[in-house]
Design a protein around this motif. Structure first.
Motif, short mmCIF file in Angstrom:
data_model
loop_
_atom_site.label_atom_id
_atom_site.label_comp_id
_atom_site.label_asym_id
_atom_site.label_seq_id
_atom_site.Cartn_x
_atom_site.Cartn_y
_atom_site.Cartn_z
N MET A 167 0.82 -1.18 0.00
CA MET A 167 0.00 0.00 0.00
C MET A 167 0.88 1.26 0.00
N LYS A 168 1.97 1.19 0.76
CA LYS A 168 2.86 2.35 0.86
C LYS A 168 3.45 2.71 -0.51
N TYR A 169 3.88 1.69 -1.24
CA TYR A 169 4.49 1.94 -2.54
C TYR A 169 3.45 2.40 -3.57
N LEU A 170 2.24 1.91 -3.46
CA LEU A 170 1.18 2.36 -4.35
C LEU A 170 0.91 3.85 -4.14
N ILE A 171 0.86 4.27 -2.90
CA ILE A 171 0.63 5.69 -2.60
C ILE A 171 1.79 6.53 -3.10
N GLN A 172 3.02 6.04 -2.96
CA GLN A 172 4.17 6.79 -3.47
C GLN A 172 4.14 6.91 -4.99
N ILE A 173 3.76 5.85 -5.67
CA ILE A 173 3.67 5.89 -7.13
C ILE A 173 2.57 6.85 -7.57
N LEU A 174 1.42 6.81 -6.90
CA LEU A 174 0.33 7.72 -7.25
C LEU A 174 0.71 9.17 -6.97
N PHE A 175 1.45 9.41 -5.89
CA PHE A 175 1.91 10.76 -5.59
C PHE A 175 2.87 11.26 -6.68
N ALA A 176 3.75 10.38 -7.14
CA ALA A 176 4.65 10.76 -8.23
C ALA A 176 3.86 11.08 -9.50
N CYS A 177 2.81 10.32 -9.76
CA CYS A 177 1.96 10.60 -10.92
C CYS A 177 1.26 11.96 -10.79
N VAL A 178 0.85 12.30 -9.58
CA VAL A 178 0.21 13.59 -9.35
C VAL A 178 1.21 14.72 -9.60
N ILE A 179 2.44 14.57 -9.12
CA ILE A 179 3.46 15.59 -9.34
C ILE A 179 3.74 15.74 -10.84
N LEU A 180 3.84 14.62 -11.55
CA LEU A 180 4.05 14.67 -13.00
C LEU A 180 2.85 15.32 -13.70
N GLY A 181 1.65 15.02 -13.24
CA GLY A 181 0.46 15.61 -13.84
C GLY A 181 0.41 17.12 -13.65
N ILE A 182 0.77 17.57 -12.47
CA ILE A 182 0.78 19.02 -12.22
C ILE A 182 1.85 19.70 -13.06
N GLY A 183 3.03 19.08 -13.09
CA GLY A 183 4.11 19.65 -13.90
C GLY A 183 3.77 19.70 -15.37
N SER A 184 3.25 18.60 -15.90
CA SER A 184 2.89 18.59 -17.32
C SER A 184 1.72 19.52 -17.60
N GLY A 185 0.81 19.65 -16.66
CA GLY A 185 -0.31 20.59 -16.86
C GLY A 185 0.15 22.02 -16.96
N PHE A 186 1.07 22.42 -16.09
CA PHE A 186 1.60 23.79 -16.18
C PHE A 186 2.44 23.98 -17.43
N TYR A 187 3.19 22.94 -17.83
CA TYR A 187 3.98 23.05 -19.05
C TYR A 187 3.08 23.21 -20.28
N VAL A 188 2.07 22.37 -20.39
CA VAL A 188 1.16 22.43 -21.52
C VAL A 188 0.41 23.76 -21.51
N LYS A 189 0.05 24.23 -20.34
CA LYS A 189 -0.67 25.50 -20.25
C LYS A 189 0.18 26.66 -20.73
N SER A 190 1.46 26.65 -20.42
CA SER A 190 2.31 27.78 -20.78
C SER A 190 2.87 27.68 -22.19
N GLN A 191 3.07 26.47 -22.72
CA GLN A 191 3.75 26.32 -24.00
C GLN A 191 2.85 25.91 -25.16
N VAL A 192 1.87 25.06 -24.91
CA VAL A 192 1.12 24.46 -26.01
C VAL A 192 -0.28 25.04 -26.12
N ASN A 193 -1.13 24.72 -25.16
CA ASN A 193 -2.54 25.10 -25.25
C ASN A 193 -3.05 25.36 -23.84
N GLU A 194 -3.55 26.56 -23.61
CA GLU A 194 -3.98 26.93 -22.27
C GLU A 194 -5.17 26.11 -21.80
N LEU A 195 -6.12 25.86 -22.67
CA LEU A 195 -7.31 25.09 -22.30
C LEU A 195 -6.94 23.65 -21.95
N ARG A 196 -6.08 23.02 -22.74
CA ARG A 196 -5.67 21.64 -22.48
C ARG A 196 -4.89 21.55 -21.16
#
Length: 84
Positions: free
Chosen positions: A1-30
């Protein structure tokens, strides 16, 4: 369970980072859509798993305002007069 939560947290960090990147560079709505889905995933999946994992095996009555716990906090029975 601990490792699953760590993997999901890493996915959340990647999602936030990619969301801000896409918002600033590619498409604001996406980018806003990616950030929104990431926040929903965090709130409805990651947080409940984390709370379940951390509270497993603990007595919830220790954390509730019951008459006994209130009496302990107000020290009505004067078991510990040195604390005052």
């Amino acid at each position: 369970m601990k490792y699953l939560i760590q993997i999901l947290f890493a996915c959340v960090i990647l999602g936030i980072g990619s969301g801000f990147y896409v918002k600033s560079q590619v498409n604001e709505l996406r980018g806003d859509q990616i950030l929104g889905v990431t926040v929903l995933f965090t709130v409805f999946i990651l947080f409940p798993l984390f709370i379940y994992h951390r509270s497993k095996g603990k007595k919830m009555s220790d954390y509730m305002f019951t008459k006994e716990n209130l009496d302990k906090m107000t020290n009505k029975d004067n078991k510990y007069p040195d604390n005052q």
